[in-house]
Write a protein that holds these residues in place. Structure first.
Motif, short mmCIF file in Angstrom:
data_model
loop_
_atom_site.label_atom_id
_atom_site.label_comp_id
_atom_site.label_asym_id
_atom_site.label_seq_id
_atom_site.Cartn_x
_atom_site.Cartn_y
_atom_site.Cartn_z
N ILE A 42 63.74 -17.96 116.56
CA ILE A 42 63.68 -16.90 117.56
C ILE A 42 64.46 -17.30 118.82
N PRO A 64 57.20 -11.78 124.25
CA PRO A 64 57.51 -11.00 123.04
C PRO A 64 58.98 -10.62 122.90
N ALA A 67 60.84 -13.21 121.29
CA ALA A 67 60.24 -13.67 120.04
C ALA A 67 60.38 -12.58 118.98
N TYR A 68 59.32 -11.85 118.70
CA TYR A 68 59.34 -10.83 117.65
C TYR A 68 59.26 -9.41 118.19
N LYS A 71 55.10 -4.49 119.95
CA LYS A 71 54.64 -3.64 118.84
C LYS A 71 55.32 -2.28 118.95
N ARG A 105 61.77 -2.88 104.62
CA ARG A 105 60.83 -3.40 105.62
C ARG A 105 59.51 -3.67 104.93
N ASN A 122 55.18 -3.73 111.68
CA ASN A 122 55.55 -4.70 112.71
C ASN A 122 55.42 -6.12 112.16
N HIS A 123 56.21 -7.03 112.72
CA HIS A 123 56.04 -8.45 112.39
C HIS A 123 54.63 -8.85 112.85
N LEU A 125 53.57 -11.26 114.42
CA LEU A 125 53.54 -11.87 115.75
C LEU A 125 54.14 -10.96 116.82
N ALA A 126 54.47 -9.73 116.46
CA ALA A 126 55.01 -8.78 117.44
C ALA A 126 53.99 -8.54 118.54
#
Length: 155
Positions: A42, A64, A67-68, A71, A105, A122-123, A125-126
């Protein structure tokens, strides 16, 4: 040798959320090895590692957006049970791929109510601010093959 673009970096880490819950760690496993600047990790981790060397220990806080991402409510969907081929029972935690080719996805079932299946694309960790405690194990130049493939090779 300092961490910079096209260096192969090996590190141990413990990843926690802002509440201190451990989300992942290399403890008990080998180190994570990646090519710095090649998009293997990331963005916030790449940025936070820049200029450090083997033996350094650091704590990096990553929001965030580095990172990911946040949301995305558009990735929270409701589907009808009839849209699923395969399992007779749909349960929270089950994963399905939707889309085709590069537009695929992964969605995770979050809830099943009667014939309605609620999914989250969503990922996992989002939306989280991530905390990395890191020990840099090694830094070296990437080989021509590693740069061509975009991934480090096993030693």
């Amino acid at each position: 040798m300092l961490i910079d673009t096209n260096k192969v970096v090996s590190l141990h880490y413990t990843l926690t959320d802002s509440e201190g819950l451990v989300l992942d760690t290399t403890q008990g496993r080998g180190p994570l090895t990646y090519i710095h600047g090649a998009g293997n990790v990331i963005a916030g981790l790449d940025e936070g590692m820049e200029g450090h060397a083997a033996g350094d220990r650091l704590h990096i806080t990553i929001p965030p957006e580095k990172a990911y991402g946040d949301k995305d409510d558009e990735l929270l969907i409701k589907a009808h049970r009839s849209q699923f081929d395969g399992p007779d029972e749909l349960e929270p935690g089950m994963q399905f791929h939707f889309g085709s080719g590069l537009n695929q996805r992964l969605f995770v079932v979050t809830e099943v109510v009667s014939d309605n299946v609620f999914l989250d694309g969503n990922h996992p960790l989002a939306g989280l601010t991530l905390q990395f405690d890191i020990e840099i194990v090694d830094v070296r130049d990437a080989t021509a093959d590693e740069l061509r493939n975009g991934l480090p090779q096993d030693p």
